[in-house]
Design an enzyme around this catalytic site. Structure first.
Site, PDB file in Angstrom:
ATOM      1  N   ASP A   6     -26.775  22.418  16.167  1.00 14.09           N
ATOM      2  CA  ASP A   6     -25.981  21.318  15.640  1.00 14.09           C
ATOM      3  C   ASP A   6     -26.591  20.009  16.127  1.00 14.09           C
ATOM      4  O   ASP A   6     -27.060  19.922  17.269  1.00 14.09           O
ATOM      5  CB  ASP A   6     -24.525  21.399  16.091  1.00 14.09           C
ATOM      6  CG  ASP A   6     -23.658  20.408  15.324  1.00 14.09           C
ATOM      7  OD1 ASP A   6     -23.188  20.771  14.229  1.00 14.09           O
ATOM      8  OD2 ASP A   6     -23.481  19.269  15.791  1.00 14.09           O
ATOM      9  N   GLU A   8     -26.279  15.504  15.969  1.00 15.37           N
ATOM     10  CA  GLU A   8     -25.581  14.276  15.606  1.00 15.37           C
ATOM     11  C   GLU A   8     -26.642  13.251  15.230  1.00 15.37           C
ATOM     12  O   GLU A   8     -27.737  13.227  15.820  1.00 15.37           O
ATOM     13  CB  GLU A   8     -24.726  13.755  16.760  1.00 15.37           C
ATOM     14  CG  GLU A   8     -23.627  14.715  17.207  1.00 15.37           C
ATOM     15  CD  GLU A   8     -22.654  15.076  16.108  1.00 15.37           C
ATOM     16  OE1 GLU A   8     -22.342  14.196  15.275  1.00 15.37           O
ATOM     17  OE2 GLU A   8     -22.217  16.245  16.056  1.00 15.37           O
ATOM     18  N   HIS A 146     -17.522  16.615  16.623  1.00 18.22           N
ATOM     19  CA  HIS A 146     -18.544  15.604  16.329  1.00 18.22           C
ATOM     20  C   HIS A 146     -19.432  15.300  17.530  1.00 18.22           C
ATOM     21  O   HIS A 146     -20.035  14.219  17.605  1.00 18.22           O
ATOM     22  CB  HIS A 146     -17.925  14.312  15.787  1.00 18.22           C
ATOM     23  CG  HIS A 146     -17.250  14.495  14.454  1.00 18.22           C
ATOM     24  ND1 HIS A 146     -17.909  14.983  13.350  1.00 18.22           N
ATOM     25  CD2 HIS A 146     -15.960  14.289  14.072  1.00 18.22           C
ATOM     26  CE1 HIS A 146     -17.079  15.046  12.331  1.00 18.22           C
ATOM     27  NE2 HIS A 146     -15.878  14.638  12.740  1.00 18.22           N
ATOM     28  N   ASP A 151     -19.623  21.239  18.539  1.00 18.48           N
ATOM     29  CA  ASP A 151     -19.724  21.828  17.200  1.00 18.48           C
ATOM     30  C   ASP A 151     -20.578  23.094  17.214  1.00 18.48           C
ATOM     31  O   ASP A 151     -20.312  24.039  16.461  1.00 18.48           O
ATOM     32  CB  ASP A 151     -20.310  20.805  16.226  1.00 18.48           C
ATOM     33  CG  ASP A 151     -19.309  19.711  15.872  1.00 18.48           C
ATOM     34  OD1 ASP A 151     -18.119  19.874  16.205  1.00 18.48           O
ATOM     35  OD2 ASP A 151     -19.717  18.708  15.267  1.00 18.48           O
TER      36      ASP A 151
END
Length: 464
Positions: A6, A8, A146, A151
């Site tokens: 994951d 960001e 987030h 996540d």
């Protein structure tokens, strides 16, 4: 083994994605549980927009002292090497990671698994398949939404559930019996992963003796070849079991790849190809205008063809096409050579013919429908060239049509202009002609393509 990933990202309009990842987490999963972890903030070398700070809680101050992507690239490679790249909406995470490596001059390739797609199959009927709402609906908590690690952990728990559901699903019950074959296929898959480029061309699957098992084409040979490994068909699994090596040829132009695939299949007749094996065409549908100007069609043997519109491997396939035209375009049996010359056709009695054979329709009215067939299956010029993209940015590809039929293809340097039709034809490598190649060109030209059309009745030096 899985690598659950994951990321960001931050906002901003940039030509490349380099520097846009601000956090990444990779969880190594052995199919039963998470066994290793890599997690870090990343300095994106650009400002993080306020929207993305509010979304993730990651500020510019937090990433100021974090490593840049190139400084953690080796760890990312190590944690994903030989593992299936898993993500919730995996195309997003994989796309950004792949672009980051591309900016470093490295081609990042991993097999991917999307937990969104898998959830739709194994957990049907959910109102939403977003990570937060889906996890809430199945009792998975995410205390750090987030953020990459939060996540990733939620995705790992979701994967655990999906793997459990898959093991109980009757559609997958026989999967254990094929473990040995799967391990062999995985090794071949990795070999293909490393060997085939993400380029437009034709690829060949070979057995241990170098014999061709299958020929395919794609604008992205690597991705298309990898898709074969998701088959559940017996024939497809048999091919993968016999697969030992791969070869390929880059063509750049999708049309050339399509034409070469068809020619090579006819030449080699690979056992696992189903389409375009026929290299003998026995019958044609010819067309002509009679003394009254009426457009007429007839099925003839290929040796007797004068003005072929389409060619067929058998009489029956030609007859089937003609009958489909009778239905779609309300043609007359008499003027398609399927009944006597002096009779009112049976289709008129069934109200499937408008009566050209009974004097109830004019030639002009009938020809309007017949012309639609000619427009669909004829080239608008008998001699022309198509200019398409080549194998690299400095090159153009040429596809040549002469006397209404495919003649061959070639390449030339874009910085060295072509000044005449004769010069253009001179760079073309002549191909073995098969009638169905004209259909391939017509079909390709009808799509949303970007190419130049050059009829030879006009000068071409200014256009090429």
């Amino acid at each position: 083994m899985f690598a659950i990933v994951d990321i960001e990202t931050c906002g901003g309009n940039y030509e490349f994605r380099k520097g846009r990842i601000i956090e990444i987490c990779i969880l190594v999963h052995d199919g039963l549980q998470v066994v290793d972890k890599f997690s870090t903030l990343i300095n994106p070398e650009c400002e993080i927009g306020t929207f993305f700070t509010r979304l993730s809680g990651i500020t510019n101050e937090m990433v100021a002292g974090a490593p840049r992507f190139h400084e953690v690239a080796k760890e990312i490679l190590a944690f994903t090497e030989g593992r299936i790249f898993v993500g919730h909406n995996v195309a997003f995470d994989y796309g950004f990671v792949k672009s980051e490596f591309a900016a470093l001059g490295y081609k990042f390739k991993r097999e991917t698994l999307c937990t969104v797609r898998l959830s739709r199959k194994l957990l049907p009927g959910k109102l939403s398949y977003s990570l937060g709402k889906l996890c809430s609906s199945v009792g998975i908590e995410n205390e750090a939404r987030h953020r990459a690690e939060g996540d990733a952990v939620a995705t790992a728990k979701l994967l655990d559930l999906l793997l459990q559901l898959k093991s109980m699903d009757p559609r997958y019950k026989n999967q254990g019996a094929t473990d040995l074959m799967s391990r062999k296929i995985d090794k071949i898959k990795q070999y293909i992963l490393d060997k085939l480029p993400e380029a437009c061309g034709v690829y060949y699957f070979l057995d241990k003796d170098g014999h061709i098992l299958y020929i395919g084409k794609s604008t992205n040979m690597h991705n298309r070849a990898m898709s074969h490994f998701h088959t559940r068909e017996k024939k497809g699994l048999k091919m993968l079991h016999e697969l030992h090596d791969v070869d390929f040829e880059i063509y750049g132009s999708e049309l050339i790849a399509l034409l070469r695939e068809s020619e090579e299949i006819k030449r080699h007749k690979p056992p696992f190809n189903r389409m375009r094996k026929a290299n003998s065409f026995t019958h044609c549908i010819d067309w002509f205008r009679d003394d009254n100007g009426l457009i007429r069609f007839q099925i003839v043997e290929r040796a007797e063809s004068v003005n072929a519109l389409l060619s067929f491997a058998t009489y029956m396939t030609a007859r089937e096409r003609m009958e489909s035209w009778l239905e779609e375009y309300t043609l007359c049996l008499r003027y398609c050579g399927l009944t006597g010359e002096d009779s009112v056709c049976f289709n008129h009695q069934l109200k499937k013919c408008n009566g050209i054979c009974a004097g109830e329709e004019t030639v002009a009215e009938y020809n309007v429908r017949a012309e639609k067939i000619l427009e669909k299956y004829r080239f608008r010029d008998s001699d022309f060239a198509l200019i398409d993209k080549g194998r690299h940015p400095e090159e153009n590809a040429v596809i040549l049509v002469e006397d209404g039929h495919y003649a061959g293809f070639g390449y030339y340097d874009r910085t060295d202009p072509i000044h005449s039709a004769e010069e253009l034809k001179g760079i073309v490598k002549r191909a073995i002609y098969y009638p169905d190649t004209d259909d391939l060109i017509r079909g390709w030209m009808k799509g949303p393509r970007s190419y130049k059309y050059l009829p030879f009745k006009k000068r071409i030096s200014s256009e090429v």
